[in-house]
Design a protein around this motif. Structure first.
Motif, mmCIF file in Angstrom:
data_model
loop_
_atom_site.group_PDB
_atom_site.id
_atom_site.type_symbol
_atom_site.label_atom_id
_atom_site.label_comp_id
_atom_site.label_asym_id
_atom_site.label_seq_id
_atom_site.Cartn_x
_atom_site.Cartn_y
_atom_site.Cartn_z
ATOM 1 N N UNK A 148 -48.725 -26.868 2.610
ATOM 2 C CA UNK A 148 -49.801 -27.948 2.277
ATOM 3 C C UNK A 148 -49.740 -28.966 1.991
ATOM 4 N N UNK A 149 -51.022 -29.733 2.465
ATOM 5 C CA UNK A 149 -51.099 -31.253 2.491
ATOM 6 C C UNK A 149 -52.623 -31.518 2.071
ATOM 7 N N UNK A 150 -52.802 -32.971 1.893
ATOM 8 C CA UNK A 150 -54.053 -33.375 1.577
ATOM 9 C C UNK A 150 -54.403 -34.488 2.574
ATOM 10 N N UNK A 151 -55.851 -34.296 3.183
ATOM 11 C CA UNK A 151 -56.387 -35.307 4.079
ATOM 12 C C UNK A 151 -57.543 -35.656 3.582
ATOM 13 N N UNK A 152 -58.102 -37.026 4.022
ATOM 14 C CA UNK A 152 -59.161 -37.474 3.671
ATOM 15 C C UNK A 152 -60.452 -36.595 3.982
ATOM 16 N N UNK A 153 -61.327 -36.495 3.154
ATOM 17 C CA UNK A 153 -62.824 -35.965 3.497
ATOM 18 C C UNK A 153 -63.439 -36.580 4.193
ATOM 19 N N UNK A 154 -64.247 -36.264 5.164
ATOM 20 C CA UNK A 154 -65.291 -36.645 5.862
ATOM 21 C C UNK A 154 -64.855 -37.564 6.997
ATOM 22 N N UNK A 155 -63.566 -38.463 6.990
ATOM 23 C CA UNK A 155 -63.173 -39.543 7.833
ATOM 24 C C UNK A 155 -62.924 -38.763 9.252
ATOM 25 N N UNK A 156 -61.616 -37.767 9.285
ATOM 26 C CA UNK A 156 -61.488 -37.287 10.301
ATOM 27 C C UNK A 156 -60.339 -36.207 9.984
ATOM 28 N N UNK A 157 -60.762 -35.390 9.060
ATOM 29 C CA UNK A 157 -59.568 -34.428 8.618
ATOM 30 C C UNK A 157 -58.868 -33.620 9.625
ATOM 31 N N UNK A 158 -59.468 -33.210 10.726
ATOM 32 C CA UNK A 158 -59.090 -32.213 11.630
ATOM 33 C C UNK A 158 -57.801 -33.012 12.302
ATOM 34 N N UNK A 159 -57.985 -34.258 12.921
ATOM 35 C CA UNK A 159 -57.074 -35.059 13.485
ATOM 36 C C UNK A 159 -55.997 -35.481 12.446
ATOM 37 N N UNK A 160 -56.323 -35.863 11.320
ATOM 38 C CA UNK A 160 -55.268 -36.094 10.441
ATOM 39 C C UNK A 160 -54.433 -34.591 10.190
ATOM 40 N N UNK A 161 -54.785 -33.832 10.046
ATOM 41 C CA UNK A 161 -54.039 -32.469 9.711
ATOM 42 C C UNK A 161 -53.203 -32.080 11.052
ATOM 43 N N UNK A 162 -53.706 -32.398 12.039
ATOM 44 C CA UNK A 162 -52.829 -32.032 13.556
ATOM 45 C C UNK A 162 -51.897 -33.038 13.761
ATOM 46 N N UNK A 163 -52.324 -34.642 13.466
ATOM 47 C CA UNK A 163 -51.330 -35.451 13.303
ATOM 48 C C UNK A 163 -50.086 -35.305 12.495
ATOM 49 N N UNK A 164 -50.410 -34.955 11.335
ATOM 50 C CA UNK A 164 -49.374 -34.390 10.353
ATOM 51 C C UNK A 164 -48.467 -33.192 10.821
ATOM 52 N N UNK A 165 -49.187 -32.213 11.161
ATOM 53 C CA UNK A 165 -48.558 -31.058 11.919
ATOM 54 C C UNK A 165 -47.333 -31.751 13.031
ATOM 55 N N UNK A 166 -47.667 -32.726 13.645
ATOM 56 C CA UNK A 166 -46.713 -33.141 14.662
ATOM 57 C C UNK A 166 -45.616 -33.984 13.988
ATOM 58 N N UNK A 167 -45.992 -34.471 12.975
ATOM 59 C CA UNK A 167 -44.805 -35.264 12.298
ATOM 60 C C UNK A 167 -43.929 -34.327 11.604
ATOM 61 N N UNK A 168 -44.123 -32.813 11.712
ATOM 62 C CA UNK A 168 -43.106 -31.979 10.975
ATOM 63 C C UNK A 168 -43.672 -31.596 9.489
ATOM 64 N N UNK A 169 -42.902 -30.593 8.790
ATOM 65 C CA UNK A 169 -43.243 -30.249 7.544
ATOM 66 C C UNK A 169 -42.721 -31.450 6.646
ATOM 67 N N UNK A 170 -43.100 -31.522 5.370
ATOM 68 C CA UNK A 170 -42.499 -32.581 4.429
ATOM 69 C C UNK A 170 -42.647 -31.765 3.283
ATOM 70 N N UNK A 171 -43.132 -30.767 2.908
ATOM 71 C CA UNK A 171 -42.917 -30.065 1.627
ATOM 72 C C UNK A 171 -41.898 -29.131 1.431
ATOM 73 N N UNK A 172 -41.939 -28.121 0.716
ATOM 74 C CA UNK A 172 -41.104 -27.016 0.226
ATOM 75 C C UNK A 172 -40.040 -26.493 1.464
ATOM 76 N N UNK A 173 -41.010 -26.260 2.539
ATOM 77 C CA UNK A 173 -40.301 -25.439 3.754
ATOM 78 C C UNK A 173 -39.673 -26.680 4.793
ATOM 79 N N UNK A 174 -39.694 -27.876 4.459
ATOM 80 C CA UNK A 174 -39.161 -28.885 5.317
ATOM 81 C C UNK A 174 -37.999 -28.744 5.913
#
Length: 624
Positions: free
Chosen positions: A224-250
C-alpha cells in the motif's frame, strides 16, 4: 486530445478574475470547479468552453473529484507567520510544485517536497523569539523563526509509504527578509507537507504497488502507498512501483524490473480510448519476453489500484518507442493478487455442541440453518474449539476445545480422524489457564500454520500441505507471546495478535524462504488499538480488527497493512462482547462475528443480524 485556444483561455481568465474578486484569505486557496459535461474530451482532461466557475470549500473536495485547487503566490508585505501558513496551504494545492517555491529564498528553491507529516489537527503556527542580539537604532529585523506544532499521528516517506508515529511535533522554520523587495521568505522549509488528518484524506488517495515474492511465486502481493489526488496519480504510482517496495514486503520481494529502470522523461500516464496504458521505460538492459510480461502485470495491477481506473491492455516500450511487450487484462489475471484467495462458498463455525458446521456464505442464504461438515470434525468427538478451512474447502484443521491437539481432516468424505498432527507442550492445567494451541490458519499455497503457547512464550509452526510434520518457524524480533494468527492468501504476510503483559497488539510480519523453510521477519506494529482481541484478513491489504483503546469501549475497525485507518472504518456499532471475527478476502461476503449470544453477520448496506442456527456458536471463519 486537449481543447486548445479560446476555450482554455476563457476558462483561465474566468478563474483569474474569480480569484481576484475573492477576499484575500479566501482566494489564497481558491478552488475552481469545472462544471458541464465536457470535462473529458477524447479521453483527455481539458477545459470546458462553457459552464460557471464557483468556489468549492476544501472540505467538499472529496465529493467532487473534478475540483482543482490552485495556490496563490505570496502576498506583498505578509508577516513571517502568514508566509509560513500560506506556504503550507500552497503545498496542498494541485500546482504546488511551482507556486510553493515562490515562498522560499533563492538558495532554498532547489528544495523538493518529500515526506509528509500527518497531525491530528491542523498545525499551530506561531512566531518565536529570534535568537541573537536585538536590532538597535531603528534597524529592522532581517530574520525570523516560526514554529509549527501539534500532535503527530503518522508520516509518509517520499515513496508514499504510511507509517503510524504518535508523538508531539515541533518544527522551527527560519525566514529571512530579502534585501531588495523587503519580503519575508523561508530559508529552511520542512521536508514536505505538514497536514491535518482530515486534509490528508482530502489530499491523498490510497493505492498499491504490486510485487512478486519468493513465497507468492506467480501471485502479486500488494504494497500500500498513498499518492496525491487529481495531480497525476497513475504516473506517481507507477514511478513508485519502479522504485521498489518500501513497506512490509520490502525485504522479501524478488526483482522483476532490471536495475535502475525508470520512467522515460516527459510522460503523463493515462489510459487511452481503447483501454491501453502505454508506458515508456528508460532501461539499461532489455528484459526477455517472460520477464517483460511479469513487469507488465505489475504495471497493470498497480494502475488499476487507482480509484476509477480500468486498464484493458498494458504496453511497455523503450524510451525510443520500441515495443517490448504487451499484456491484456485477461492474461494478467494469472498474476492477480486475489488469485489464491478464491471465493468462499460457505461460512464455517463451531456450534454449541463443539462441532464444525457450515452454512451458505451469501447475505440472505442459510435460513434453514447450518449443517455439520462431512468429517470427523463435525462429529463432536473430540470436542472442537476452533477450526480453519483450507481455501479449496476440501480440508479443515481443528484444535480441540482443550487447546491441546490439532487435527486435520478431509471435508469431502467420511474418514477416521487419526492421530493429532501437533500436540501442545502445555499441560492440562496450563491449558485451562489459557495456554495451548491458537486457532490454525491456511495460506493459499495449501500450507497450515499454528502457534503453541506455554507460559509466557509461544512457538510458531508450519506444516507443508497441511500434512507434513510440524516445523518450528523463526520469528525474528518477536517481543511477546502469539495469541492468534492469520495468514494472507499468497503466504507472504502473517498477521499476529501479540500479548505483552496486560496489553495485546496487532503485528504484521513478512514471510521469506530460507533453505526451503519459511522465515518470518520485518515485524511491524500496526498501532491499531491497544487491546486487540481478534483479527481477520478483509482484503489484499486490509484487516478487520477487534479491540479497544486504553480504558475505552470495544471497537471493530478496518486497518490497512501499513497501519492507516480508512475513513468511517468503525464497523462494530451495536455489538458488545465480540470474541472473534471473520471476513472474506474477496470482499464479497458479509462480515461475521461471534458474540455472547452466538454468530451474527453484517450484510452490505444492512445491520448486524443473527445467523440462523448460530445460537451458542463460536469461532466463525471463512476459508483461510
Amino acid at each position: 486530445m486537449a481543447v486548445r485556444g479560446r476555450g482554455r483561455r476563457t476558462a483561465a481568465r474566468a478563474a483569474g478574475a474569480y480569484r481576484r474578486r475573492l477576499p484575500a484569505r479566501t482566494r489564497r486557496y481558491a478552488t475552481v470547479a469545472l462544471l458541464g459535461g465536457s470535462l473529458l474530451l477524447a479521453g483527455c482532461a481539458s477545459m470546458p468552453d462553457s459552464g460557471g466557475v464557483h468556489q468549492v470549500p476544501l472540505s467538499e473536495q472529496r465529493e467532487d473529484p473534478r475540483a482543482r485547487t490552485y495556490a496563490e503566490r505570496p502576498e506583498p508585505g505578509a508577516s513571517p507567520q502568514r508566509i509560513v501558513s500560506d506556504f503550507l496551504e500552497a503545498l496542498r494545492s494541485d500546482d504546488y510544485a511551482t507556486v510553493a517555491k515562490a515562498y522560499l529564498t533563492k538558495k532554498a528553491r532547489t528544495w523538493t517536497p518529500g515526506e509528509t507529516t500527518v497531525l491530528a489537527e491542523a498545525p499551530r503556527v506561531s512566531e518565536q523569539p529570534t535568537p541573537g542580539p536585538k536590532p538597535v537604532n531603528g534597524d529592522r529585523m532581517t530574520t525570523a523563526v516560526v514554529q509549527l506544532s501539534g500532535d503527530k499521528v503518522a508520516w509518509l516517506n517520499d515513496a508514499g509509504t504510511y507509517t503510524p508515529d504518535e508523538r508531539v511535533y515541533n518544527l522551527n522554520i527560519e525566514l529571512s527578509k530579502e534585501g531588495k523587495s523587503g519580503q519575508w521568505r523561508i530559508v529552511d522549509p520542512p521536508r514536505g507537507l505538514v497536514i491535518s488528518r482530515a486534509d490528508f484524506e482530502r489530499t491523498f488517495q490510497s493505492a498499491s504497488t504490486y510485487h512478486f515474492t519468493a513465497r507468492s511465486r506467480d501471485t502479486l502481493v500488494a504494497d500500500p502507498v498513498y499518492v496525491r489526488r487529481r495531480i497525476d496519480p497513475v504516473t506517481d504510482a507507477v514511478r513508485t512501483l519502479l522504485d521498489g517496495p518500501g513497506g512490509l514486503i520490502g525485504s522479501v520481494t524478488e526483482t522483476t524490473f532490471p536495475e535502475r529502470t525508470t520512467l522515460a522523461r516527459n510522460q503523463r500516464l493515462a489510459v487511452d480510448e481503447e483501454g491501453t496504458l502505454r508506458v515508456r521505460l528508460a532501461l539499461e538492459t532489455t528484459p526477455g519476453l517472460h520477464t517483460c510480461e511479469r513487469m507488465a502485470a505489475q504495471v497493470l495491477h498497480t494502475a488499476e489500484s487507482q480509484e476509477g481506473v480500468r486498464v484493458d491492455n498494458v504496453e511497455l516500450l523503450t524510451a525510443r518507442d520500441t515495443k517490448l511487450c504487451d499484456l491484456s487484462a485477461t492474461a494478467g489475471e494469472r498474476y492477480a493478487p486475489d488469485r489464491l484467495a478464491r471465493h468462499p462458498s460457505s461460512l464455517y463455525f463451531i456450534d454449541a455442541k463443539n462441532r464444525l458446521v457450515r452454512t451458505s456464505s451469501g447475505p440472505d442464504a442459510g435460513e434453514a440453518g447450518p449443517a455439520t461438515v462431512i468429517s470427523p470434525l463435525g462429529d463432536g468427538k473430540p470436542a472442537i474449539g476452533s477450526a480453519a478451512v483450507a481455501r479449496s474447502e476440501k480440508k479443515a484443521a481443528g484444535v480441540t476445545a482443550t487447546g491441546r491437539a490439532l487435527y486435520v481432516s478431509s471435508l469431502d468424505e467420511s474418514s477416521a480422524l487419526g492421530e493429532p498432527l501437533l500436540t501442545s507442550g502445555a499441560t492440562e492445567a496450563q491449558a485451562e489457564r489459557g495456554d495451548g494451541l491458537t486457532a490454525a490458519s491456511w495460506d493459499g499455497l495449501g500450507d497450515l500454520w499454528v502457534a503453541d503457547r506455554v507460559g509466557g512464550e509461544s512457538r510458531l509452526y508450519w506444516m507443508a500441505g497441511g500434512a507434513a510434520d510440524p516445523v518450528r518457524i523463526d520469528v525474528t524480533g518477536l517481543e511477546g507471546r502469539i495469541e492468534a494468527l492469520r495468514m494472507s492468501a499468497e503466504g507472504a504476510r502473517i498477521a499476529l495478535v501479540v500479548s505483552e503483559g496486560s496489553e495485546s497488539r496487532l503485528v504484521l510480519g513478512a514471510v521469506s524462504v530460507k533453505d526451503g523453510v519459511p522465515v518470518v521477519a520485518q515485524l511491524r506494529d500496526t498501532g491499531a488499538l491497544e487491546e486487540v482481541r481478534a483479527v481477520s484478513w478483509a482484503g489484499e491489504s486490509r484487516l478487520l480488527v477487534v479491540g479497544r483503546e486504553s480504558e475505552g469501549v470495544q471497537q471493530m475497525r478496518l486497518v490497512s497493512t501499513d497501519g492507516s485507518v480508512p475513513p468511517a472504518a468503525e464497523l462494530g456499532q451495536g455489538l458488545t462482547g465480540v470474541t472473534s471475527v471473520a471476513a472474506a478476502e474477496d470482499g464479497t461476503k458479509p462480515l461475521v462475528a461471534a458474540v455472547e449470544d452466538g454468530i451474527v453477520r453484517l450484510p452490505q448496506n444492512a445491520y448486524w443480524k443473527a445467523v440462523p442456527g448460530g445460537e451458542g456458536g463460536t469461532a466463525p471463519v471463512y476459508p483461510g
